[in-house]
Design an enzyme around this catalytic site. Structure first.
Site, mmCIF file in Angstrom:
data_model
loop_
_atom_site.group_PDB
_atom_site.id
_atom_site.type_symbol
_atom_site.label_atom_id
_atom_site.label_comp_id
_atom_site.label_asym_id
_atom_site.label_seq_id
_atom_site.Cartn_x
_atom_site.Cartn_y
_atom_site.Cartn_z
ATOM 1 C CG ASP A 67 -0.268 -0.423 2.518
ATOM 2 O OD1 ASP A 67 0.978 -0.399 2.571
ATOM 3 O OD2 ASP A 67 -0.968 -0.764 3.479
ATOM 4 C CG ASN A 136 -8.870 -1.120 11.940
ATOM 5 O OD1 ASN A 136 -7.934 -1.787 11.506
ATOM 6 N ND2 ASN A 136 -9.345 -0.063 11.313
ATOM 7 C CG HIS A 138 -5.814 -2.054 8.726
ATOM 8 N ND1 HIS A 138 -5.966 -0.767 9.198
ATOM 9 C CD2 HIS A 138 -4.481 -2.276 8.743
ATOM 10 C CE1 HIS A 138 -4.789 -0.255 9.463
ATOM 11 N NE2 HIS A 138 -3.870 -1.144 9.211
ATOM 12 C CD GLU A 143 -8.723 1.283 7.748
ATOM 13 O OE1 GLU A 143 -8.566 0.291 8.484
ATOM 14 O OE2 GLU A 143 -8.305 2.409 8.046
HETATM 15 C C1 GLP Z 1 -0.421 0.224 8.714
HETATM 16 C C2 GLP Z 1 -0.109 -0.552 7.411
HETATM 17 C C3 GLP Z 1 -0.202 -2.027 7.616
HETATM 18 C C4 GLP Z 1 0.426 -2.380 8.956
HETATM 19 C C5 GLP Z 1 -0.396 -1.832 10.080
HETATM 20 C C6 GLP Z 1 0.190 -2.075 11.456
HETATM 21 O O1 GLP Z 1 -1.419 1.139 8.653
HETATM 22 N N1 GLP Z 1 -0.845 -0.169 6.268
HETATM 23 O O2 GLP Z 1 0.442 -2.701 6.533
HETATM 24 O O3 GLP Z 1 0.487 -3.778 9.083
HETATM 25 O O4 GLP Z 1 -0.721 -0.487 9.894
HETATM 26 O O5 GLP Z 1 1.246 -1.204 11.749
HETATM 27 P P1 GLP Z 1 2.295 -1.494 12.911
HETATM 28 O O6 GLP Z 1 3.133 -2.617 12.458
HETATM 29 O O7 GLP Z 1 3.086 -0.218 13.030
HETATM 30 O O8 GLP Z 1 1.504 -1.801 14.121
#
Ligand code: GLP
Length: 260
Positions: A67, A136, A138, A143
């Site tokens: 993404d 959440n 995702h 989302e």
């Molecule tokens: C982000 C990314 C995800 C990631 C998630 C968790 O928004 N788009 O690919 O897995 O949030 O982030 P973190 O690893 O910092 O908890």
């Protein structure tokens, strides 16, 4: 689903790095799917070390990121282009023309999304897709309420996700509302999904992903439909799992050839 619980995030990250490294050794033209966020940072450091010290060769590997934010310059410190370059790609011998990250600056976003899907297909599909999980539930930026069959497309972030990522932007009001993300259908076509989750704040999402119903309300639960999803957790992220003991027992009983 294969649930692997390790005492610490460091041990989980090193195990995930062994899975990725083995894929690259067995298939030099491997196609790897990468995630951003804090979770895979140690995994990426270990891949960089394996390249530097053990000659792990990324010269023929192709990369596809999950993404990107829409509208951020690629050198913005919070852009995923910047994150990937700084945390991984500049430490490997991966060829720039083999690196693919959704183009959040494209004038025609739907066309850029279709092109991204075509590029994944032309590369032969993703061998290992690395994933984190949002609080959440995702994956990528899919989302809650994302179609379980979705493809690469524009999404609007929830307030929760914008709050979770606010620190990267110096405040929630600066987090872009829109992103491009691979869809859940796109992710499900990877040959292996390798999801990492560490820390107590992921425990609820992890238990719903693994032991709850498959539902668009918790997008990561779609991994229950994937024939090869490997979920690597530390003890804190595994704290709400009802069958944690069974998963640990399963792992301790693995035949030698099945170990990572
Ligand atoms: C982000 C990314 C995800 C990631 C998630 C968790 O928004 N788009 O690919 O897995 O949030 O982030 P973190 O690893 O910092 O908890």
């Amino acid at each position: 689903m294969e649930i692997i619980i390790r005492p610490t995030s460091l041990e989980g990250s090193l195990l995930a790095a062994r899975i990725v490294a083995r894929t690259v050794r067995e298939k030099p033209h491997a196609v790897l799917g990468f995630a951003t966020g804090s979770t895979p940072l140690v995994l990426y450091q270990e891949l960089a070390r394996l390249h530097r010290e053990k000659g792990l060769d990324f010269g023929s590997v192709a990369a596809f990121n999950l993404d990107e934010y829409i509208g951020l310059p690629v050198d913005h410190p919070a852009s995923f282009h910047h994150y990937m370059r700084r945390n991984l790609f500049e430490h490997l011998n991966i060829r720039p023309e083999h690196v693919h990250i959704p183009d959040g600056l494209a004038a025609d976003i739907p066309a850029a999304c279709r092109k991204y899907e075509d590029e994944i297909r032309s590369a032969g599909g993703i061998d290992v897709q690395i994933l984190g999980i949002g609080t959440n539930g995702h994956i990528g930026f899919n989302e809650p309420s994302s179609s379980l069959a979705s493809r690469t497309r524009i999404k609007t972030l929830t307030r929760q996700t914008r709050l979770d990522n606010a620190a990267d932007f110096g405040g929630v009001e600066n987090v872009p509302p829109h992103v491009i993300t691979m869809g859940l259908g796109t992710i499900l076509e990877s040959r292996m999904c390798l999801l990492l989750a560490f820390g107590a704040k992921k425990a609820e999402a992890v238990s719903r992903m693994v032991e709850g119903p498959v539902t668009a309300s918790l997008p990561a639960s779609v991994l229950q439909l994937h024939p090869r999803s490997v979920i690597v957790l530390d003890r804190e992220a595994a704290a709400d799992l009802e069958r944690a003991e069974y998963y640990e027992w399963t792992n301790s009983q693995k035949p030698e050839w099945q170990k990572y």
